[in-house]
Write a protein that holds these residues in place. Sequence first.
Motif, mmCIF file in Angstrom:
data_model
loop_
_atom_site.group_PDB
_atom_site.id
_atom_site.type_symbol
_atom_site.label_atom_id
_atom_site.label_comp_id
_atom_site.label_asym_id
_atom_site.label_seq_id
_atom_site.Cartn_x
_atom_site.Cartn_y
_atom_site.Cartn_z
ATOM 1 N N ALA A 113 0.830 -1.210 0.000
ATOM 2 C CA ALA A 113 0.000 0.000 0.000
ATOM 3 C C ALA A 113 0.861 1.255 0.000
ATOM 4 C CB ALA A 113 -0.934 -0.012 1.204
ATOM 5 N N TRP A 114 1.888 1.285 0.843
ATOM 6 C CA TRP A 114 2.764 2.456 0.892
ATOM 7 C C TRP A 114 3.437 2.691 -0.459
ATOM 8 C CZ3 TRP A 114 5.839 2.352 6.206
ATOM 9 C CH2 TRP A 114 4.934 2.616 7.238
ATOM 10 N N LYS A 115 3.865 1.606 -1.099
ATOM 11 C CA LYS A 115 4.513 1.759 -2.409
ATOM 12 C C LYS A 115 3.594 2.439 -3.409
ATOM 13 C CE LYS A 115 6.005 -2.251 -3.771
ATOM 14 N NZ LYS A 115 6.736 -3.197 -4.644
ATOM 15 N N ARG A 116 2.316 2.093 -3.361
ATOM 16 C CA ARG A 116 1.371 2.701 -4.297
ATOM 17 C C ARG A 116 1.037 4.141 -3.900
ATOM 18 N NH1 ARG A 116 0.930 -2.537 -4.911
ATOM 19 N NH2 ARG A 116 0.116 -3.484 -6.816
ATOM 20 N N LEU A 117 0.857 4.383 -2.616
ATOM 21 C CA LEU A 117 0.551 5.742 -2.169
ATOM 22 C C LEU A 117 1.690 6.706 -2.477
ATOM 23 C CD1 LEU A 117 -1.112 4.927 1.282
ATOM 24 C CD2 LEU A 117 -2.265 5.884 -0.733
ATOM 25 N N LEU A 118 2.924 6.201 -2.456
ATOM 26 C CA LEU A 118 4.095 7.037 -2.722
ATOM 27 C C LEU A 118 4.608 6.885 -4.155
ATOM 28 C CD1 LEU A 118 6.061 6.482 0.617
ATOM 29 C CD2 LEU A 118 4.610 8.418 -0.005
ATOM 30 N N ASN A 119 3.894 6.107 -4.957
ATOM 31 C CA ASN A 119 4.226 5.952 -6.380
ATOM 32 C C ASN A 119 5.670 5.479 -6.586
ATOM 33 O OD1 ASN A 119 3.193 5.980 -8.957
ATOM 34 N ND2 ASN A 119 3.615 8.149 -9.331
ATOM 35 N N MET A 204 9.557 -1.961 3.441
ATOM 36 C CA MET A 204 10.013 -2.054 2.056
ATOM 37 C C MET A 204 10.994 -3.217 1.916
ATOM 38 S SD MET A 204 8.578 0.513 0.387
ATOM 39 C CE MET A 204 7.558 1.914 0.886
ATOM 40 N N VAL A 205 10.812 -4.020 0.883
ATOM 41 C CA VAL A 205 11.631 -5.215 0.716
ATOM 42 C C VAL A 205 13.014 -4.866 0.181
ATOM 43 C CG1 VAL A 205 11.811 -7.428 -0.475
ATOM 44 C CG2 VAL A 205 9.592 -6.652 0.368
ATOM 45 N N GLU A 206 13.078 -3.944 -0.765
ATOM 46 C CA GLU A 206 14.332 -3.588 -1.414
ATOM 47 C C GLU A 206 14.817 -2.218 -0.969
ATOM 48 O OE1 GLU A 206 15.911 -5.670 -3.273
ATOM 49 O OE2 GLU A 206 14.339 -7.187 -3.477
ATOM 50 N N GLU A 207 16.147 -2.068 -0.894
ATOM 51 C CA GLU A 207 16.733 -0.766 -0.567
ATOM 52 C C GLU A 207 16.248 0.315 -1.525
ATOM 53 O OE1 GLU A 207 20.971 -0.867 -0.533
ATOM 54 O OE2 GLU A 207 21.084 -2.429 1.017
ATOM 55 N N GLU A 208 16.210 -0.016 -2.802
ATOM 56 C CA GLU A 208 15.840 0.983 -3.805
ATOM 57 C C GLU A 208 14.412 1.476 -3.598
ATOM 58 O OE1 GLU A 208 16.324 1.737 -8.621
ATOM 59 O OE2 GLU A 208 16.388 -0.305 -7.824
ATOM 60 N N GLU A 209 13.525 0.590 -3.138
ATOM 61 C CA GLU A 209 12.160 1.013 -2.831
ATOM 62 C C GLU A 209 12.156 2.046 -1.708
ATOM 63 O OE1 GLU A 209 9.770 -3.177 -3.862
ATOM 64 O OE2 GLU A 209 10.282 -2.661 -1.799
ATOM 65 N N ALA A 210 12.904 1.763 -0.654
ATOM 66 C CA ALA A 210 12.959 2.694 0.480
ATOM 67 C C ALA A 210 13.593 4.019 0.067
ATOM 68 C CB ALA A 210 13.737 2.070 1.634
ATOM 69 N N LEU A 217 8.775 11.452 0.124
ATOM 70 C CA LEU A 217 8.414 12.128 1.370
ATOM 71 C C LEU A 217 9.182 13.437 1.546
ATOM 72 C CD1 LEU A 217 8.261 9.099 3.854
ATOM 73 C CD2 LEU A 217 6.336 10.340 2.852
ATOM 74 N N ILE A 218 10.403 13.482 1.057
ATOM 75 C CA ILE A 218 11.233 14.667 1.228
ATOM 76 C C ILE A 218 10.944 15.735 0.190
ATOM 77 C CG2 ILE A 218 13.632 15.510 1.055
ATOM 78 C CD1 ILE A 218 14.486 12.985 2.551
ATOM 79 N N THR A 219 10.752 15.356 -1.068
ATOM 80 C CA THR A 219 10.693 16.349 -2.147
ATOM 81 C C THR A 219 9.295 16.646 -2.680
ATOM 82 O OG1 THR A 219 11.095 14.658 -3.858
ATOM 83 C CG2 THR A 219 13.027 15.742 -2.887
ATOM 84 N N ASP A 220 8.348 15.733 -2.510
ATOM 85 C CA ASP A 220 6.984 15.989 -2.995
ATOM 86 C C ASP A 220 6.324 17.050 -2.098
ATOM 87 O OD1 ASP A 220 4.183 15.876 -3.534
ATOM 88 O OD2 ASP A 220 4.396 13.825 -4.273
ATOM 89 N N PRO A 221 5.806 18.133 -2.680
ATOM 90 C CA PRO A 221 5.180 19.194 -1.866
ATOM 91 C C PRO A 221 4.054 18.693 -0.964
ATOM 92 C CG PRO A 221 5.509 19.954 -4.111
ATOM 93 C CD PRO A 221 5.831 18.482 -4.114
ATOM 94 N N LYS A 222 3.450 17.566 -1.315
ATOM 95 C CA LYS A 222 2.380 17.006 -0.491
ATOM 96 C C LYS A 222 2.884 16.665 0.916
ATOM 97 C CE LYS A 222 -0.993 13.183 -0.499
ATOM 98 N NZ LYS A 222 -1.520 12.052 -1.311
ATOM 99 N N TYR A 223 4.149 16.243 1.002
ATOM 100 C CA TYR A 223 4.756 15.859 2.274
ATOM 101 C C TYR A 223 5.817 16.878 2.714
ATOM 102 C CZ TYR A 223 2.699 11.631 0.339
ATOM 103 O OH TYR A 223 1.836 10.741 -0.245
ATOM 104 N N GLY A 224 6.657 17.289 1.777
ATOM 105 C CA GLY A 224 7.580 18.398 1.971
ATOM 106 C C GLY A 224 8.535 18.288 3.146
ATOM 107 N N ILE A 292 -2.189 7.453 7.151
ATOM 108 C CA ILE A 292 -3.027 8.607 6.798
ATOM 109 C C ILE A 292 -2.176 9.736 6.234
ATOM 110 C CG2 ILE A 292 -4.646 10.314 7.731
ATOM 111 C CD1 ILE A 292 -5.359 8.146 9.863
ATOM 112 N N PHE A 293 -0.984 9.919 6.792
ATOM 113 C CA PHE A 293 -0.035 10.915 6.284
ATOM 114 C C PHE A 293 0.295 10.662 4.820
ATOM 115 C CE2 PHE A 293 4.702 11.809 5.985
ATOM 116 C CZ PHE A 293 4.566 13.174 5.752
ATOM 117 N N MET A 294 0.523 9.404 4.475
ATOM 118 C CA MET A 294 0.851 9.085 3.086
ATOM 119 C C MET A 294 -0.332 9.321 2.157
ATOM 120 S SD MET A 294 3.364 5.792 3.299
ATOM 121 C CE MET A 294 4.828 5.824 4.332
#
Length: 488
Positions: A113-119, A204-210, A217-224, A292-294
């Motif tokens: 779910a997190w992977k999809r919410l964070l694209n 997250m299973v893979e490092e690259e996913e994380a 989370l850092i760069t998208d203005p939604k989370y900023g 909910i944050f995501m």
Amino acid sequence: MTDEGEQQEALVKRAEDEREEIFRRYELGLDPSNVVDSWENPTFEIYHITDKYGFMHDSRLPTTRNAQELHRNNIEAERDKKWLKMLGHWPPPADKLHKRVYKGIPDRVRWQAWKRLLNVEHSIASNAGVYARMLQLARKYSTEARQIDADVNRQFRDNLAYRERYCTKQVSLFNVLNAYSIYNSELGYCQGMACVAGVLLLYMVEEEEAFWALNTLITDPKYGMHGLFIEGFPKLTRFIAHHDRIMSKIMRKLHKHFTKHNVDALLYAIKWFFVVFVERVPFSLSLRVWDIFMLDGDRVILSMAITILYLHKDELIRLKDMDAIIEYLQVKLHKNFGYNDDDAIQALERVMKKLKDLKLDALPPAKSNEFPSRKLGDFVEADMEKKIGRRRNDYTDNEKQVITDVISRQEQNAIEVQSTVSYETSECATVTLTVPEDSHSIRSSLAGTSVASHGSSETMSLEDNNVHLKTANMLQNNTPQRELLLGT
């Protein structure tokens, strides 16, 4: 070459050798030849004191499941099926997604779910090979490896996933943070990032996913979150100011009580805002807030902060000094929140609606310094001071501005207190919460150590026309501001 040039060259070489040794040890991982001190791998009773999230506890957990836990497990099993079906038909209708996220994402499907919410999958596909390249550059050029190594060694050490030194999750966390410090060279690394990436890597299973989840989370203005971690903490300043505004509008009694006892939001809300309540409320509840944050973005963080204070306002008002209030918010609520997760999230929903009705849910517009100004992924070689690893002895203008903002806010709060004759009796009246009869009492006696100083000669009182914030003394020492605010 001059003596000074030779000395700098020697210092750079020493820093490079140290970085290579740190990376080599993480590369070895759990190899028997990678000997660690005994204190780094404390013993534990895996079958007796480990909860479902992998966190260990001081006391033994029950050996049998009670009826409530069995009921919760049955509900989660049904939700597993619904979520798996919904994930197979992504994206679902917005109202359906909202309802299910607020009910809680089942732990078994949380990473999907997190992977999809964070694209995340789109980010990986659009940036093929970038993570591997950043990791290679980090091994050769990272100036953050020493600090990251120190923080990895203390992050979530009470969780099985991170318990053993140089275990798989520790290696992944080290790699992700170093790679990201190269990818986002303007930000580099800030200690709060270790906790955020650490939570992601639990799922997250893979490092690259994380890595790409962290980037969103850092760069998208939604989370900023860039604006929280960057030098000067511009988003933190904006968060705190709006938090105070909400408090003064709908929780005036508690706001006055906090001001009277010199409790600035900066003293209790740092981890609320920087790591989305991890290690400040029970982990199961913090995961619900992360879900909910995501989905809904950074407005959730401010709303949850108000929810916590609203739910516990009566007890907070009974506490008559700053140290007791801070200990309650930073230590005791983590051990016993006093409400089950469902009740807390339902209260959060009501607070969010109340704030929206009052037009207080949206923060003031962000300034440009809250977002990256450099192109992400472009390698920027560090200056000589960073290569050597020399600590700065003074603060930048941005860092000094944070201190000025804190002092100004405290002075304004003091003026408001002096102008108020009596406590208002109306407290967020339309936000009601029904507490089940079997809820735990938050007044139960809990062990904990206060994180605030006691009677320090460094601090001053508002009653003496000064500010009772340790942060006001940051200019008098050599601790970098980001470490002072976020250090463990």
